[in-house]
Design an enzyme around this catalytic site. Structure first.
Site, PDB file in Angstrom:
ATOM      1  N   ASP A  38       0.847  -1.177   0.000  1.00  0.00           N
ATOM      2  CA  ASP A  38       0.000   0.000   0.000  1.00  0.00           C
ATOM      3  C   ASP A  38       0.890   1.237   0.000  1.00  0.00           C
ATOM      4  OD1 ASP A  38      -2.494   1.322   0.104  1.00  0.00           O
ATOM      5  OD2 ASP A  38      -2.282   1.611   2.264  1.00  0.00           O
ATOM      6  N   ASP A  63      -0.232   5.025   0.954  1.00  0.00           N
ATOM      7  CA  ASP A  63      -0.448   5.938   2.083  1.00  0.00           C
ATOM      8  C   ASP A  63      -0.448   5.174   3.403  1.00  0.00           C
ATOM      9  OD1 ASP A  63      -0.900   8.497   0.667  1.00  0.00           O
ATOM     10  OD2 ASP A  63      -2.563   7.392  -0.217  1.00  0.00           O
TER      11      ASP A  63
END
Length: 263
Positions: free
Chosen positions: A17, A19
């Site tokens: 991922d 953020d």
């Protein structure tokens, strides 16, 4: 497991991922650059994922570069790209009414779709900073008229310097309330987001690991896609929150810096 019974297969591919794992509010998190460099040095296939459908891979590459992280365009996978791929597989050469930014409209256009307000096959809702009442009204009327309802992701809010902003999930709820039609959501926690990413880099679930910061999207989708899962504590989920979920990640690390030696 490996076929000879000798224990877990070696991890060859990584999904991470963006953020809360690599960056936070435009700044690279400690260890992120080292992690990306280790992937390159070990010649591991990888993708950086985001549920945000607003930006094109080119935009994201530039944003990451501004934070000091070098990620090539082809190593970025967004919910917009996953949605466009899903649509092109479901109904090649179809049509859509799209609410979103360039990340989504570009992806759907490049998938061979026509953008229209005239009896589209789909209404596709994504992230934008400027949801217009007029566009939402058009979407509601088209869905009432038979268009299939798709959302890029379920996130109810997105971050901004001033505080949370309403995002795709919140606007989808408004449209659902008006139409009594639930959207099909392509992004996390739908494991399809990870499966489409793995197809992109020709990865196999047995030899792929994912890194995320949310138990309720990253980890659950990773588990459902059959991946080894690593939760880092630099984003949404706190260590004390982990036990409240009915599933567990393969491992929990303080930050991406602790994942470098696992590559």
């Amino acid at each position: 497991m490996s076929s000879d019974g000798a224990g877990p297969a070696e991890i060859e591919c990584w999904l991470t991922d963006m953020d809360g794992v690599l960056v936070h509010e435009g700044h690279a998190l400690p260890g992120a650059a080292d992690f990306l460099q280790r992937l390159v040095d070990r010649e591991r296939r990888f993708l950086v994922l985001t549920n945000n459908s607003m930006f094109t891979p080119r935009d994201l590459r530039a944003r990451l570069a501004a934070s000091g992280l070098q990620v090539p365009e082809e190593s970025l996978w967004t919910s917009a790209l996953a949605t466009a791929e899903f649509l092109s597989q479901q109904m090649p050469g179809g049509s859509a009414y799209v609410i979103g930014e360039a990340g989504l409209t570009t992806a759907i256009h490049e998938a061979g779709y026509t953008m229209t307000t005239s009896s589209p096959d789909y209404v596709v809702l994504g992230d934008t900073r400027t949801y217009s009442f007029e566009a939402i009204t058009t979407a509601i009327r088209l869905i009432d008229g038979g268009a299939r309802f798709i959302a890029t992701n379920p996130d109810p809010t997105g971050p901004s310097a001033e505080g949370p902003l309403p995002a795709t999930g919140a606007v989808a709820a408004l449209i659902t309330r008006a139409t009594r039609r639930e959207p099909y959501v392509v992004g996390k926690p739908n494991p399809m987001m990870f499966r489409s990413a793995m197809n992109r880099i020709q990865a196999h679930s047995e030899t792929t690991a994912m890194v995320g910061d949310r138990m309720d999207t990253d980890v659950v989708a990773g588990i459902e896609a059959g991946l080894a899962t690593t939760l880092v504590l630099t984003g949404s989920t706190r260590r004390e929150d982990v036990d409240s979920y009915p599933y567990r990640p393969t491992r929990v690390c303080e930050s991406i810096a602790d994942v470098v030696d696992l590559v």
